[in-house]
Write a protein that holds these residues in place. Structure first.
Motif, PDB file in Angstrom:
ATOM      1  N   GLU A  69      36.245  70.887  85.043  1.00  0.00           N
ATOM      2  CA  GLU A  69      35.397  69.683  84.999  1.00  0.00           C
ATOM      3  C   GLU A  69      33.954  70.004  85.374  1.00  0.00           C
ATOM      4  O   GLU A  69      33.014  69.423  84.831  1.00  0.00           O
ATOM      5  CB  GLU A  69      35.957  68.629  85.967  1.00  0.00           C
TER       6      GLU A  69
ATOM      7  N   ARG B 100      38.689  66.194  78.523  1.00  0.00           N
ATOM      8  CA  ARG B 100      38.573  65.219  77.432  1.00  0.00           C
ATOM      9  C   ARG B 100      37.279  64.416  77.507  1.00  0.00           C
ATOM     10  O   ARG B 100      36.657  64.134  76.474  1.00  0.00           O
ATOM     11  CB  ARG B 100      39.791  64.289  77.437  1.00  0.00           C
ATOM     12  N   HIS B 101      36.833  64.073  78.718  1.00  0.00           N
ATOM     13  CA  HIS B 101      35.642  63.224  78.800  1.00  0.00           C
ATOM     14  C   HIS B 101      34.365  64.004  78.450  1.00  0.00           C
ATOM     15  O   HIS B 101      33.307  63.402  78.228  1.00  0.00           O
ATOM     16  CB  HIS B 101      35.521  62.603  80.198  1.00  0.00           C
ATOM     17  N   ARG B 102      34.454  65.341  78.365  1.00  0.00           N
ATOM     18  CA  ARG B 102      33.316  66.159  77.939  1.00  0.00           C
ATOM     19  C   ARG B 102      33.577  66.805  76.574  1.00  0.00           C
ATOM     20  O   ARG B 102      32.794  67.648  76.129  1.00  0.00           O
ATOM     21  CB  ARG B 102      33.025  67.261  78.966  1.00  0.00           C
ATOM     22  N   TYR B 103      34.643  66.399  75.907  1.00  0.00           N
ATOM     23  CA  TYR B 103      35.095  67.114  74.711  1.00  0.00           C
ATOM     24  C   TYR B 103      34.029  67.155  73.626  1.00  0.00           C
ATOM     25  O   TYR B 103      33.711  68.234  73.095  1.00  0.00           O
ATOM     26  CB  TYR B 103      36.385  66.468  74.186  1.00  0.00           C
TER      27      TYR B 103
ATOM     28  N   ASP C  37      43.688  66.726  79.811  1.00  0.00           N
ATOM     29  CA  ASP C  37      43.573  65.593  80.742  1.00  0.00           C
ATOM     30  C   ASP C  37      43.979  66.053  82.131  1.00  0.00           C
ATOM     31  O   ASP C  37      45.160  66.053  82.487  1.00  0.00           O
ATOM     32  CB  ASP C  37      44.472  64.439  80.286  1.00  0.00           C
TER      33      ASP C  37
END
Length: 484
Positions: A264, A297-300, A398
């Motif tokens: 992350e 996923r939130h930076r994918y 995730d």
């Protein structure tokens, strides 16, 4: 015989018993320049009779009876002779397999002498026996050579991978029959020229390039005591079966599908700067390459776009050009195989964000555009098969546990990297990845560290002091106990 960088290279004899020996048969292989597809050389290929001659000559000689210090001195002279040829060797390999010269100068030019020097130092330590006093006996533990080594090497890093076998074998006092791949049959003879210059005793190093039949004959030869192989997992399984039946020691360094786990808090710029070496080294023709890139996923989307821009910007061209980062593949067959896997990935629904074909203006030679796939999961064939070309898959995850699960969800276990700004976190994640090697915020093989894999990536280790052990035969000599 010539070895002019700009001209034709011909190798019509084998190096056996310290001399040039004509082949028993007539089989030859034409060599084609990877960057142009034009012929630039020819080499004789060994048959079974040539292998028999090489093993026969390797069985005789005083090398195993020499002291470790004597072997070390010869090994260092061999390293000096290879160093003098390093630049020419690197260029020759680039012509054969497409490796950018900027990488080849280290991997194929200067790494082999470095390994010889390292293992020469370990050879000097083998002269002292280990004497242990027990209750029932005094035990003298002697370390001698295991015997004749069959070293079977591939075409992707031909000089470095040969050195990873030759250097520890020579240090232990073994003799070697080297069977290089036909695709890189020419550069193997640099070892022969250096051996003659260094005064390596006759029969200690024998070189017989050949195809599958020659390799199979060598691996099963009754005069061979140990096999060291680097190559595909399929070939490794076949060799392992033969060696298991013969109860013959074997080291297998096989394929990989390594993951780069971007945590992350990963510094994306640092990863992007290292990506050409970590994921696309040698045009993707690297067994430990991190070709699966795991992104939170939130930076994918951010990571996919950044990787796409970086890969798209890499200069593609002649491997002898200093600025080239991506050169051609080793052959037309390899190019077609990679393009076929890329087409299959697209047909299965993965999205190629860049690349996927032959670079414009590079129709000659064996070029494939560096390619990035997104919008796929780890079950996709292109995320599971070793492609051995400049093809990357970016996979979302995730949470940390999911990332580790995906990294470990592979039949392979050779390499891997973890990217994070927290060194402690990086080492903790590295410990959770099931692989023989893992890098934290970089990846670089060092001669001090054992290299090898688990699962379908192989058996045993090369490099480090652990890389010497497979070539050493232990003998316990029981002496009467000391009087008490």
């Amino acid at each position: 015989m010539t070895n002019d960088l700009a001209g034709t290279v011909e190798r019509s004899s084998f190096f056996v018993g310290g001399r040039w020996r004509p082949p028993a048969g007539t089989e030859r292989v034409d060599m084609f320049e990877a960057a142009t597809g034009s012929p630039f050389g020819v080499a004789a290929l060994a048959g079974t009779a040539d292998v028999d001659a090489a093993v026969s000559d390797a069985l005789h000689g005083p090398w195993g009876r020499a002291t470790g210090a004597e072997r070390a001195a010869t090994m260092r002279r061999l390293g000096v002779a290879l160093t003098a040829r390093a630049k020419g060797t690197a260029a020759l390999v680039s012509r054969e397999n497409g490796m950018p010269r900027s990488l080849s100068i280290g991997a194929n030019g200067f790494a082999p002498p470095m390994m010889l020097d390292y293992y020469a130092g370990l050879a000097e330590q083998l002269d002292v026996d280990d004497l242990r006093s027990g209750t029932l006996a005094r035990v003298r533990v002697r370390r001698g050579p295991v015997g004749v080594v069959a070293a079977v090497t591939p075409w992707n890093y031909p000089q470095a991978l040969a050195a990873m076998k030759i250097a520890p074998a020579l240090a232990a006092g073994c003799t070697v029959v080297l069977k290089p791949a036909p695709e890189t049959a020419l550069d193997a003879y640099v070892w022969a020229e250096a051996a003659l210059e260094a005064g390596l005793p006759d029969g200690v190093l024998n070189i017989v390039p050949g195809g599958r039949e020659a390799g199979a004959h060598l691996v099963a030869h009754p005069g061979v005591d140990k096999v060291a192989f680097t190559g595909s997992t399929a070939a490794g399984r076949a060799i392992g079966e033969v060696c298991g039946r013969l109860l013959r020691p074997v080291t297998l360094e096989l394929g990989g599908k390594s993951a780069a786990l971007l945590a992350e808090d990963a510094d994306l710029d640092a990863f992007l700067a290292a990506l050409p070496e970590v994921s696309l080294a040698n045009n993707g023709q690297t067994c430990h390459a991190c070709t699966r890139i795991l992104a939170p996923r939130h930076r994918y989307r951010e990571i996919v776009d950044a990787i796409t821009d970086t890969v798209r910007s890499l200069p593609v061209g002649d491997p002898l050009d200093r600025d080239t980062r991506i050169g051609p593949l080793v052959s037309g067959a390899q190019r077609d195989r990679v393009l076929g896997l890329v087409a299959a990935g697209r047909a299965a629904g993965a999205r190629a964000t860049t690349g996927g074909g032959v670079p414009e203006g590079r129709e000659r030679g064996w070029f494939v555009e560096p390619t990035v796939f997104a919008d796929l999961d780890n079950d996709a064939a292109i995320a599971r098969e070793e492609i051995f070309g400049p093809v990357l898959c970016v996979l979302p995850y995730d949470g940390e546990d999911d990332a580790v699960r995906i990294a470990n969800d592979s039949e392979y276990g050779l390499g891997g990297t973890v990217w994070t700004t927290d060194p402690g976190r990086g080492q903790a994640l590295a410990d959770r990845i099931r692989s023989g090697t893992v890098g934290v915020n970089h990846y670089a093989l060092d001669v001090l560290g054992p290299f090898g894999g688990i699962k379908a990536s192989g058996l045993g280790r090369e490099l480090g002091p652990e890389g010497l052990s497979p070539y050493v035969a232990l003998k316990s000599v029981y002496l009467t106990p000391e009087s008490r």
